[in-house]
Design a protein around this motif. Structure first.
Motif, PDB file in Angstrom:
ATOM      1  N   UNK A  43       0.821  -1.211   0.000  1.00 33.18           N
ATOM      2  CA  UNK A  43       0.000   0.000   0.000  1.00 33.18           C
ATOM      3  C   UNK A  43       0.858   1.266   0.000  1.00 33.18           C
ATOM      4  N   UNK A  44       1.954   1.252   0.736  1.00 35.06           N
ATOM      5  CA  UNK A  44       2.857   2.410   0.728  1.00 35.06           C
ATOM      6  C   UNK A  44       3.472   2.590  -0.652  1.00 35.06           C
ATOM      7  N   UNK A  45       3.844   1.488  -1.296  1.00 37.70           N
ATOM      8  CA  UNK A  45       4.417   1.563  -2.645  1.00 37.70           C
ATOM      9  C   UNK A  45       3.381   2.083  -3.629  1.00 37.70           C
ATOM     10  N   UNK A  46       2.160   1.630  -3.490  1.00 41.38           N
ATOM     11  CA  UNK A  46       1.082   2.087  -4.368  1.00 41.38           C
ATOM     12  C   UNK A  46       0.873   3.593  -4.210  1.00 41.38           C
ATOM     13  N   UNK A  94      -2.611   5.446 -16.007  1.00 46.13           N
ATOM     14  CA  UNK A  94      -3.446   4.268 -15.744  1.00 46.13           C
ATOM     15  C   UNK A  94      -2.874   3.547 -14.534  1.00 46.13           C
ATOM     16  N   UNK A  95      -3.758   3.070 -13.685  1.00 42.65           N
ATOM     17  CA  UNK A  95      -3.355   2.255 -12.545  1.00 42.65           C
ATOM     18  C   UNK A  95      -3.966   0.874 -12.728  1.00 42.65           C
ATOM     19  N   UNK A 147       1.539  -0.267 -12.022  1.00 42.86           N
ATOM     20  CA  UNK A 147       0.925  -1.594 -12.037  1.00 42.86           C
ATOM     21  C   UNK A 147       1.429  -2.509 -10.934  1.00 42.86           C
ATOM     22  N   UNK A 148       0.508  -3.264 -10.390  1.00 40.08           N
ATOM     23  CA  UNK A 148       0.851  -4.303  -9.442  1.00 40.08           C
ATOM     24  C   UNK A 148       1.230  -5.610 -10.121  1.00 40.08           C
ATOM     25  N   UNK A 149       1.014  -5.707 -11.425  1.00 37.45           N
ATOM     26  CA  UNK A 149       1.329  -6.905 -12.208  1.00 37.45           C
ATOM     27  C   UNK A 149       2.259  -6.526 -13.361  1.00 37.45           C
TER      28      UNK A 149
END
Length: 158
Positions: free
Chosen positions: A11-14, A97-98, A132-134
């Motif tokens: 969450x901190x990285x996001x 874009x996220x 992106x998380x992926x």
């Protein structure tokens, strides 16, 4: 690392990545795309850091906190591929874009991100950013902020 510590780190990285990206795209035209509404925390943060940008959201179901519900005209409910194609047909372009789709099954999540990557790339303005998380394919990966471990969150330049 405990799952709680891992979640806090994610969450901190996001947050740090989105804040960094918002500053980076300040001179670019285009809207913002949030792929995966979930409970609406990220959407709420994007509204706060980019108050003058229209934010479109795609998710299979609307089940966010009531305070984080996007306007009906900005929420595209359904599977991602047809919704992305609809945006392409409309001629919408995005500066940011996220990407936060995921089932929690890594192999499926990576495959879905790879399949959707070309559509996302076509929606971006030149120089736009994808956070992106992926892992995405076919887009140049760039370094994000120094506060984020290189593989914790991923950054791409259109």
């Amino acid at each position: 690392m405990s799952r709680l510590d891992s979640m806090l780190r994610r969450l901190a990285a996001q947050r740090d990545g989105l804040n960094w990206a918002a500053r980076d795209i300040s001179d670019l035209p285009g809207e913002v795309l949030d792929l995966g509404l979930g409970n609406g925390r990220t959407y709420d943060h994007l509204r706060e850091i980019l108050p003058d940008r229209r934010i479109r959201v795609i998710d299979r179901i609307l089940q966010c906190h009531p305070s984080c519900t996007p306007p009906a005209e900005d929420f595209l409910q359904g599977e991602a591929e047809p919704m992305l194609n609809l945006l392409l047909e409309e001629g919408v372009r995005f500066a940011l874009a996220h990407y936060d789709f995921g089932s929690g099954i890594k192999e499926q999540d990576v495959a879905e991100a790879a399949r959707l990557s070309p559509l996302i790339a076509r929606l971006m303005v030149p120089g736009g950013l994808i956070v992106s998380g992926q892992p995405l394919v076919g887009l140049p990966r760039i370094a994000g902020p120094d506060t984020i471990a290189p593989d914790r969150y991923l950054f791409y330049r259109a």
